[in-house]
Design an enzyme around this catalytic site. Structure first.
Site, PDB file in Angstrom:
ATOM      1  N   GLY A  41       0.824  -1.214   0.000  1.00 48.56           N
ATOM      2  CA  GLY A  41       0.000   0.000   0.000  1.00 48.56           C
ATOM      3  C   GLY A  41       0.852   1.256   0.000  1.00 48.56           C
ATOM      4  O   GLY A  41       2.090   1.191  -0.014  1.00 48.56           O
TER       5      GLY A  41
ATOM      6  N   ASP B 143       1.058  -8.707   2.064  1.00 51.11           N
ATOM      7  CA  ASP B 143      -0.095  -8.020   1.474  1.00 51.11           C
ATOM      8  C   ASP B 143      -0.901  -9.051   0.694  1.00 51.11           C
ATOM      9  O   ASP B 143      -0.324 -10.037   0.212  1.00 51.11           O
ATOM     10  CB  ASP B 143       0.393  -6.913   0.504  1.00 51.11           C
TER      11      ASP B 143
ATOM     12  N   SER C 182      -5.089  -2.579   5.480  1.00 52.71           N
ATOM     13  CA  SER C 182      -6.517  -2.206   5.552  1.00 52.71           C
ATOM     14  C   SER C 182      -6.856  -1.336   4.352  1.00 52.71           C
ATOM     15  O   SER C 182      -6.046  -0.497   3.951  1.00 52.71           O
ATOM     16  CB  SER C 182      -6.829  -1.390   6.815  1.00 52.71           C
TER      17      SER C 182
ATOM     18  N   LYS D 288     -12.990  -7.134   8.894  1.00 56.65           N
ATOM     19  CA  LYS D 288     -12.191  -8.307   9.277  1.00 56.65           C
ATOM     20  C   LYS D 288     -10.703  -7.985   9.436  1.00 56.65           C
ATOM     21  O   LYS D 288     -10.053  -8.487  10.347  1.00 56.65           O
ATOM     22  CB  LYS D 288     -12.376  -9.429   8.243  1.00 56.65           C
TER      23      LYS D 288
ATOM     24  N   ASN E  32      -4.900 -11.809  14.896  1.00 64.53           N
ATOM     25  CA  ASN E  32      -3.833 -12.715  14.441  1.00 64.53           C
ATOM     26  C   ASN E  32      -2.451 -12.110  14.676  1.00 64.53           C
ATOM     27  O   ASN E  32      -1.515 -12.802  15.094  1.00 64.53           O
ATOM     28  CB  ASN E  32      -3.987 -13.015  12.945  1.00 64.53           C
TER      29      ASN E  32
ATOM     30  N   GLY F  63      -1.461 -12.191  18.297  1.00 62.77           N
ATOM     31  CA  GLY F  63      -1.043 -13.553  18.655  1.00 62.77           C
ATOM     32  C   GLY F  63       0.367 -13.834  18.161  1.00 62.77           C
ATOM     33  O   GLY F  63       1.200 -14.404  18.878  1.00 62.77           O
TER      34      GLY F  63
ATOM     35  N   TYR G  53     -15.112   0.946   8.858  1.00 65.99           N
ATOM     36  CA  TYR G  53     -13.690   1.294   9.030  1.00 65.99           C
ATOM     37  C   TYR G  53     -13.461   1.838  10.439  1.00 65.99           C
ATOM     38  O   TYR G  53     -12.585   1.373  11.166  1.00 65.99           O
ATOM     39  CB  TYR G  53     -13.314   2.340   7.982  1.00 65.99           C
TER      40      TYR G  53
ATOM     41  N   LYS H  23     -11.302   0.019  13.471  1.00 66.16           N
ATOM     42  CA  LYS H  23     -10.097   0.655  14.028  1.00 66.16           C
ATOM     43  C   LYS H  23     -10.256   0.907  15.529  1.00 66.16           C
ATOM     44  O   LYS H  23      -9.284   0.842  16.281  1.00 66.16           O
ATOM     45  CB  LYS H  23      -9.812   1.961  13.283  1.00 66.16           C
TER      46      LYS H  23
ATOM     47  N   ARG I 291      -9.779   9.188  -2.974  1.00 69.42           N
ATOM     48  CA  ARG I 291      -9.450  10.210  -1.984  1.00 69.42           C
ATOM     49  C   ARG I 291      -9.151  11.539  -2.672  1.00 69.42           C
ATOM     50  O   ARG I 291      -8.806  11.600  -3.842  1.00 69.42           O
ATOM     51  CB  ARG I 291      -8.317   9.735  -1.080  1.00 69.42           C
TER      52      ARG I 291
HETATM   53  N1  UDP Z   1     -13.761  15.039  -1.496  1.00 69.98           N
HETATM   54  C1  UDP Z   1     -14.204  15.901  -2.494  1.00 69.98           C
HETATM   55  N2  UDP Z   1     -14.092  15.503  -3.802  1.00 69.98           N
HETATM   56  C2  UDP Z   1     -13.544  14.310  -4.176  1.00 69.98           C
HETATM   57  C3  UDP Z   1     -13.068  13.448  -3.169  1.00 69.98           C
HETATM   58  C4  UDP Z   1     -13.195  13.842  -1.834  1.00 69.98           C
HETATM   59  O1  UDP Z   1     -14.709  16.987  -2.197  1.00 69.98           O
HETATM   60  O2  UDP Z   1     -13.478  14.039  -5.401  1.00 69.98           O
HETATM   61  C5  UDP Z   1     -13.873  15.452  -0.087  1.00 69.98           C
HETATM   62  C6  UDP Z   1     -14.561  14.441   0.833  1.00 69.98           C
HETATM   63  O3  UDP Z   1     -15.955  14.601   0.827  1.00 69.98           O
HETATM   64  C7  UDP Z   1     -13.948  14.795   2.175  1.00 69.98           C
HETATM   65  C8  UDP Z   1     -12.541  15.289   1.821  1.00 69.98           C
HETATM   66  O4  UDP Z   1     -12.568  15.602   0.434  1.00 69.98           O
HETATM   67  O5  UDP Z   1     -14.653  15.843   2.800  1.00 69.98           O
HETATM   68  C9  UDP Z   1     -11.451  14.268   2.083  1.00 69.98           C
HETATM   69  O6  UDP Z   1     -11.862  13.058   1.518  1.00 69.98           O
HETATM   70  P1  UDP Z   1     -10.955  11.772   1.447  1.00 69.98           P
HETATM   71  O7  UDP Z   1     -11.755  10.705   0.770  1.00 69.98           O
HETATM   72  O8  UDP Z   1      -9.656  12.137   0.846  1.00 69.98           O
HETATM   73  O9  UDP Z   1     -10.644  11.338   2.937  1.00 69.98           O
HETATM   74  P2  UDP Z   1     -11.427  11.395   4.328  1.00 69.98           P
HETATM   75  O10 UDP Z   1     -10.675  12.411   5.096  1.00 69.98           O
HETATM   76  O11 UDP Z   1     -12.860  11.805   4.145  1.00 69.98           O
HETATM   77  O12 UDP Z   1     -11.301  10.013   4.865  1.00 69.98           O
END
Ligand code: UDP
Length: 328
Positions: free
Chosen positions: A11, A32, A76, A92, A100, A103, A146, A150, A187
């Site tokens: 990752g 991975d 993850s 999971k 795991n 352990g 998620y 966590k 993201r």
């Molecule tokens: N976001 C956005 N446009 C995109 C992707 C994400 O406006 O194309 C916004 C999303 O709604 C959030 C922020 O950017 O408020 C960060 O999103 P990301 O998925 O990077 O991570 P998060 O901090 O939410 O886990």
């Protein structure tokens, strides 16, 4: 030579950690199952004699024949669109996978560091977020898979620490960015950069007044490294406290990439946190750590990486096929 096992090695964070530990003279065992990782991220380590790789799903029993001194659990899915598609795997890997690894750490007398997250604070009612804030998480919302995995991960880790005396470390990672992020992981940074490079408008979710604080990968890796070698077993926030609204951030990216595209507004995802900023006083005090790379510099390096991707990579849509992993 000390051996370190890094899960989620293919990752974004995992692969940079592999590089760092190799540079520091460790023997690194990467693990991975490639559900969201990418073989390409480890390509440069293939012929390194201090690196070995095991393709394995950590939710299944893990057996390692070597001694282990340290384990870093970074496996993850970590992007909201991924954990919407693979919610059960997300639960999971944080729960059964962590069990795991605990352990394994106990059997090997290894120190275990787990990757926790700012998501344990949910949509926070305290700002900036300090480690002693308990959070505001919707257990049954789409992000709950998620967040709750966590949170459970932190609980079971502390239980092993208290009950078995296991040496454990917990790092709460805030939004981190840099080279090797997956272009299509949904993201915000890869999304905006990909859009700018393809000549598409930038999609801001909601009104864009939600905030985030972005930490460059090298700062994050340094923070994680210091957490592992500290004496502190409770959670520590690692992130960059410089906060920005998503709309202003989109404008910054438009300037940086010199695109003529504009912003378009889309629906805000369910339970999208409205504000997020780490309070890093604890990290400063205990680790003498704070981020060194500002957003301007970090974003330039990141853009250089995305610009260097092939035309094919850039235009490939969601190339992840989760089907082979979804045999529950
Ligand atoms: N976001 C956005 N446009 C995109 C992707 C994400 O406006 O194309 C916004 C999303 O709604 C959030 C922020 O950017 O408020 C960060 O999103 P990301 O998925 O990077 O991570 P998060 O901090 O939410 O886990």
């Amino acid at each position: 030579m000390k051996n370190v096992l890094i899960t989620g090695a293919a990752g974004f964070l995992g692969s940079h950690l592999c590089d760092r530990f190799i540079k520091e003279g460790f023997h690194v065992i990467g693990m991975d199952n490639y559900i969201t990782g990418d073989k390409q991220n480890l390509e440069h380590l293939k012929s390194n004699s201090n690196f070995e790789f095991i393709e394995h799903d950590v939710t299944k029993h893990i057996s390692i024949d070597k001694d282990l001194h340290y384990i870093l659990h970074f496996a993850s899915p970590a992007s909201p669109i991924d954990y919407l598609k693979i919610p059960i795997q997300t639960l999971k890997v944080g729960s059964l996978g962590t069990h795991n690894l605990l352990g394994l750490a106990k059997a090997k007398k290894a120190r275990l560091l787990i990757a926790s997250t700012s998501e344990v604070y949910g949509d926070p009612l305290v700002h900036p977020q300090t480690e002693n804030y308990y959070g505001n998480v919707n257990t049954i919302g789409p992000r709950g898979v998620y967040d709750e995995a966590k949170r459970f991960q932190e609980s079971i880790t502390m239980a092993y620490h208290r009950f078995h005396g296991l040496e454990t470390r917990i790092v709460r990672i805030f939004n981190t960015y840099g080279p090797r992020m997956r272009l299509n992981d949904g993201r915000v940074i890869p999304a905006f950069m990909g859009q700018a490079l393809r000549g598409e408008d930038l999609t801001v979710f909601g009104k864009g007044n939600q905030t985030r604080s972005f930490c460059y990968i090298d700062d994050q890796v340094e923070g994680i490294f210091r957490v592992l070698f500290s004496d502190y077993s409770y959670p520590i926030n690692i992130g960059n406290p410089h906060e920005i609204s998503i709309k202003d951030f989109a404008e910054e990216i438009i300037k940086l990439t010199n695109t003529s595209q504009k912003i378009v507004y889309k629906d805000l995802p369910v339970d999208d946190p409205m504000q997020r900023q780490p309070d890093i006083s604890l990290a400063k005090k205990i680790l003498n750590w704070e981020p060194k790379i500002n957003r301007e510099e970090g974003m330039k390096k990141t853009f250089k990486y995305f610009k260097g991707l092939s035309h094919n990579d850039l235009f490939k849509r969601d190339h992840r096929d989760f089907s082979k992993h979804i045999k529950i």
